[in-house]
Design a protein around this motif. Structure first.
Motif, short mmCIF file in Angstrom:
data_model
loop_
_atom_site.label_atom_id
_atom_site.label_comp_id
_atom_site.label_asym_id
_atom_site.label_seq_id
_atom_site.Cartn_x
_atom_site.Cartn_y
_atom_site.Cartn_z
N TYR B 29 0.87 -1.18 0.00
CA TYR B 29 0.00 0.00 0.00
C TYR B 29 0.90 1.22 0.00
N ALA B 30 0.65 2.11 -0.98
CA ALA B 30 1.54 3.25 -1.14
C ALA B 30 0.72 4.52 -1.24
N PRO B 31 1.31 5.67 -0.88
CA PRO B 31 0.61 6.94 -1.05
C PRO B 31 0.65 7.39 -2.51
N ILE B 42 8.31 9.29 2.69
CA ILE B 42 7.30 8.48 1.99
C ILE B 42 7.04 7.25 2.84
N ALA B 43 5.79 7.04 3.20
CA ALA B 43 5.45 5.91 4.05
C ALA B 43 4.79 4.82 3.20
N LEU B 44 5.39 3.64 3.17
CA LEU B 44 4.81 2.49 2.48
C LEU B 44 4.37 1.47 3.53
N THR B 45 3.33 0.73 3.21
CA THR B 45 2.86 -0.31 4.12
C THR B 45 2.78 -1.62 3.34
N VAL B 46 3.36 -2.67 3.90
CA VAL B 46 3.32 -3.98 3.26
C VAL B 46 2.51 -4.91 4.16
N PRO B 129 7.28 -5.90 -4.00
CA PRO B 129 7.60 -5.26 -5.28
C PRO B 129 8.21 -3.87 -5.10
N ALA B 130 8.92 -3.45 -6.13
CA ALA B 130 9.46 -2.08 -6.14
C ALA B 130 8.32 -1.10 -6.37
N TRP B 131 8.60 0.17 -6.09
CA TRP B 131 7.56 1.19 -6.26
C TRP B 131 8.23 2.44 -6.80
N SER B 132 7.56 3.11 -7.73
CA SER B 132 8.19 4.30 -8.30
C SER B 132 7.27 5.49 -8.14
N PHE B 133 7.88 6.66 -8.11
CA PHE B 133 7.11 7.89 -7.91
C PHE B 133 7.77 9.00 -8.73
N LEU B 134 7.01 10.09 -8.92
CA LEU B 134 7.54 11.23 -9.67
C LEU B 134 8.09 12.25 -8.68
N SER B 135 9.35 12.59 -8.89
CA SER B 135 10.00 13.57 -8.04
C SER B 135 10.00 14.91 -8.78
N SER B 136 9.63 15.97 -8.08
CA SER B 136 9.49 17.28 -8.74
C SER B 136 10.57 18.23 -8.25
N PRO B 137 11.01 19.15 -9.12
CA PRO B 137 12.00 20.14 -8.68
C PRO B 137 11.34 21.24 -7.86
N LEU B 138 12.18 21.91 -7.07
CA LEU B 138 11.68 23.01 -6.25
C LEU B 138 11.86 24.35 -6.95
#
Lengths: 185, 304
Positions: B29-31, B42-46, B129-138
């Protein structure tokens, strides 16, 4: 039986509340004294501190040193503040010292002295990371870390354990400096 | 806002039944998978379900550490929910922190975990499993705003220590001490409380003790008189020996001392009307008189 107990109970409450009043009075006195010292340091007096002092007082001293480019003297204070256990003060200490280092590094870069700037940027990044570890929602630290990251990028092979900076890091520095060489001849 | 990413892994589970039959399911479970900036946690729950007697091998759990130059694992906390309905369930809470400074939105991957379950002899792999997310610039790549391009955010200024809490504590504990002191004074009949009309025996007891320091017969009489006045004040009228039954009727708390009070009235009859002070003191010696005065005071206070 309950009525017999009343007097000892009242005496107990009286003793406990007197002890609490004494404790709070002493603490209030100590806090007032420390606040006077903080105000004095903030006003620009060069007062030394002791590692046993409260974190807020150590932080005032650290801020005093960091804003006067006495970074070597400020470094041990960060460890003392972090050991004192007050999270918000520790975050502020890591952040302010990192800011001071980054300002010094930018001053070096603007004068075209690259070599002394790189370790300062790396130490500043470490400071911002420590601040963000304690408080992941600290936006000013994120912003300034972003600036530091663009001055000296992180390299996968560099940050594993390497202490030595590969020569290409220094060479790449200018390619990662989007705004600094303003108006060179 | 949580996404379920277990499908791929469940398929893999079905495809190879002999190797992983003991792993019922692994769900991640991912945000939200976008909009992360440098320093975000980033909080992941397995959620892991195993077939008993298999249990999760604690040695295979990840330890908080730097996973990459830009990714830290801050926290890994395992909750064992025990066996229910033939399934052993675990929850693994993971907190990562990204320290990547992207120049443009960039997809980053948190690697999967290789956990293991064991029943004492056999070991079974559990793949998270691995999990990917989009990282944004500041910030923008080239500064177009006004002012210096590398202006830092300002320092945090030193702040004084907050004293409001200690001040509140001081006020509260002082008030508590004063209240306890007032209560004690009321209980013991001290100060203004001792002179109250409702506590005549408290005053009489003091007078008796003071008077009997001097062991003369006039002092003994004064002590007797003080006690009589206390009886009068308590009853609201003059109390003579004949009135004692009525007095005890009206104030039953004093009945415990009936014998001593009768002795007191006998003694005072001798002392005042028989002019026989020595006989009176024989009837009721001075120490007994003091003790009686104390008992009466205690009864009056309600602590006897």
């Amino acid at each position: 039986m309950r009525r017999r107990l009343a007097v000892p109970l009242i005496l107990l409450v009286l003793g406990a509340s007197l002890a609490a009043a004494l404790y709070f009075a002493v603490r209030l006195g100590l806090d007032r004294r420390d606040n006077a010292l903080i105000a004095s340091i903030t006003a620009g007096h060069d007062l030394a501190t002791d590692p046993a002092d409260p974190a807020a007082l150590l932080f005032a001293r650290l801020h005093f040193l960091a804003t006067r480019d006495r970074l070597d003297e400020a470094q041990p204070l960060v460890q003392q503040i972090a050991a004192a256990g007050d999270r918000s003060v520790a975050v502020a200490a890591f952040y302010d010292l990192a800011n001071a280092r980054l300002r010094a590094a930018i001053a070096h870069l603007e004068a075209n002295r690259i070599d002394p700037a790189i370790p300062l940027v790396r130490l500043a990044k470490e400071g911002y990371r420590r601040a963000l570890t304690l408080d992941p929602g600290f936006w000013d630290a994120k912003y300034n870390l972003d600036i530091a990251m663009r001055l000296v990028r992180d390299f996968p092979q560099l940050d594993t354990e390497g202490e030595e900076i590969p020569p290409e890091a220094a060479k790449r520095l200018w390619t990662d400096l989007p705004g600094v060489p303003k108006g060179l001849p | 806002m949580r996404t379920r990413l277990a499908a791929a892994l469940l398929l893999a589970t079905l495809a190879t039944p002999p190797a992983q039959a003991q792993v019922r399911s692994v769900e991640l479970y991912a945000p939200r998978p976008f909009g992360y900036v440098i320093g975000d946690a980033i909080a992941l729950t397995v959620e892991i379900a195993l077939d008993p007697p298999f249990v999760l091998d604690a040695a295979s759990l990840p330890r908080p550490r730097a996973l990459d130059y830009w990714l830290d694992l801050r926290e890994a906390r395992l909750t064992d929910h025990g066996v229910s309905a033939g399934t052993h369930r675990y929850t693994l809470d993971l907190v990562y922190q990204t320290l990547y400074a992207p120049l443009e939105p960039k997809r980053l991957a948190i690697p999967g975990l290789a956990l293991a379950a064991t029943d004492g002899g056999r070991r079974v792999a559990i793949d998270v499993p691995a999990w990917s997310f989009l990282s944004s610039p500041l910030r923008e790549i080239v500064s177009t705003g006004a002012g210096a391009p590398m202006a830092l955010r300002p320092d945090i200024e030193p702040r004084p220590i907050a004293t409001a809490g200690a001040l509140r504590g001081l006020v509260a504990s002082t008030l508590a001490a004063l209240a306890a002191l007032a209560l004690l004074a009321w209980r013991m009949g001290w100060g203004p409380f001792g002179r109250r009309q409702r506590r005549p025996f408290a005053g009489a007891s003091r007078t008796v003790r003071a008077a009997l320091h001097a062991s003369s017969s006039s002092a003994y009489r004064a002590a007797l008189l003080a006690l009589h006045r206390a009886f009068d004040a308590t009853a609201g009228k003059r109390v003579l020996a004949e009135d004692l039954p009525a007095f005890f009727e009206a104030h039953p708390a004093f009945r415990a001392t009936e014998t001593e009070v009768c002795r007191l009235f006998d003694a005072s009859r001798r002392a005042f009307f028989g002019e026989d002070a020595a006989g009176a003191q024989g009837e009721l010696p001075a120490p007994d008189l003091v003790a009686l005065a104390r008992r009466l005071r205690a009864i009056e206070r309600g602590t006897a």
